[in-house]
Enzyme design. Structure first.
Site, short mmCIF file in Angstrom:
data_model
loop_
_atom_site.label_atom_id
_atom_site.label_comp_id
_atom_site.label_asym_id
_atom_site.label_seq_id
_atom_site.Cartn_x
_atom_site.Cartn_y
_atom_site.Cartn_z
N GLY A 25 0.82 -1.20 0.00
CA GLY A 25 0.00 0.00 0.00
C GLY A 25 0.86 1.26 0.00
N HIS A 67 4.73 2.35 -7.79
CA HIS A 67 3.76 1.26 -7.87
C HIS A 67 2.90 1.41 -9.12
CE1 HIS A 67 4.26 1.58 -3.34
NE2 HIS A 67 4.58 0.32 -3.57
N GLY A 82 9.47 -4.13 -8.32
CA GLY A 82 10.37 -3.02 -8.65
C GLY A 82 11.83 -3.38 -8.40
#
Ligand code: PAF
Length: 254
Positions: free
Chosen positions: A31, A37, A147
């Site tokens: 989150g 993201h 990532g």
């Protein structure tokens, strides 16, 4: 956009998508979604028919004295970012949904990773590998997007997939940076303005090497305390504490 909080709902939703011949991309997150993201979600949405984003602050990967209780949480904002970037499903389970018995009896340990982040954060990668394995099992065969900023995590996930034969293709996505080089991180929001300026020292150290040692560059920044800076065969990796916030970064050695 479907927002689900139960594992059986996620499995049913994604099984139905695959049964209809659609490909599924998974973007695991904790989150506090930012542009980094969003770039993973966009990549997944461009390559897969359905993109599912998981939002779960995984207690297993936080050590004692780490920032589990202060980790930024805002599910409504995360759903907006995920939807705008092309996700069709957000899975945001409770801790009880993921670990009904508290700490699970079965965890995953990837050997050889007790260096760098693994040394600085004992047990961290066991927590990551365990939750990622669980998310892969709930989501089913798919592509999964991670990532490169969390470079060692990527290495752990690739090893997990290879050694346990998960039918998942791991897709590595480039680090997204601010204009001054600071790698995007959910923890950046906890930097004061002065610390935010000081945080550019990580990228400066990476890009100044080999003209100067990374440690030397970090030592010039009064708000920074170096944790490690290492030159691996293919990567420069660095971790430093800026005020109370621990940041990591890395760069491919060309
Ligand atoms: O990189 C993260 O946000 C987390 O480590 C991950 C992969 C979602 C597992 O909790």
């Amino acid at each position: 956009m479907r927002v689900l909080d139960r594992g059986d709902q996620l499995r049913k939703e994604l099984d139905a998508a695959r049964a209809a011949g659609r490909t599924v991309g998974l973007v695991p997150t904790m989150g506090a979604l930012h542009e980094g993201h969003a770039s993973l979600i966009r990549r997944s949405a461009s390559e897969c028919d359905v993109t599912a984003v998981t939002v779960f602050v995984n207690p297993l990967q936080f050590g004692a004295g780490e920032d589990l209780s202060t980790y930024p949480r805002d599910l409504d904002a995360d759903v907006d970012v995920a939807g705008a970037a092309g996700a069709g499903v957000v899975f945001a389970p409770s801790v009880h949904e993921m670990y009904p018995d508290g700490v699970p009896a079965v965890t995953v340990h990837v050997a050889g990773e007790d260096v760098l982040e693994g040394a600085a954060r004992p047990g961290h990668f066991d927590g990551v590998a365990t939750v990622v394995a669980k998310l892969f099992n709930l989501a089913g065969p798919c592509r999964a997007y991670f990532g490169e900023k969390d470079w060692q995590q990527l290495r752990v996930v690739r090893r997990l997939v290879a050694d346990l034969s998960f039918p998942v293709e791991v897709v590595a996505c480039p680090t997204v940076r601010e204009r001054d080089g600071l790698a995007l991180s959910s923890r950046n929001v906890r930097l004061s303005p002065a610390e935010r300026n000081a945080a550019t020292v990580l990228y400066r150290a990476l890009t100044t090497y080999p003209a100067r040692s990374m440690a030397e560059v970090v030592a010039e920044e009064p708000l920074a305390t170096l944790d490690y800076a290492e030159v691996l065969p293919d990567r420069l990796v660095i971790a430093a504490r800026i005020g109370g916030v621990r940041l990591i970064d890395n760069l491919e050695v060309s």
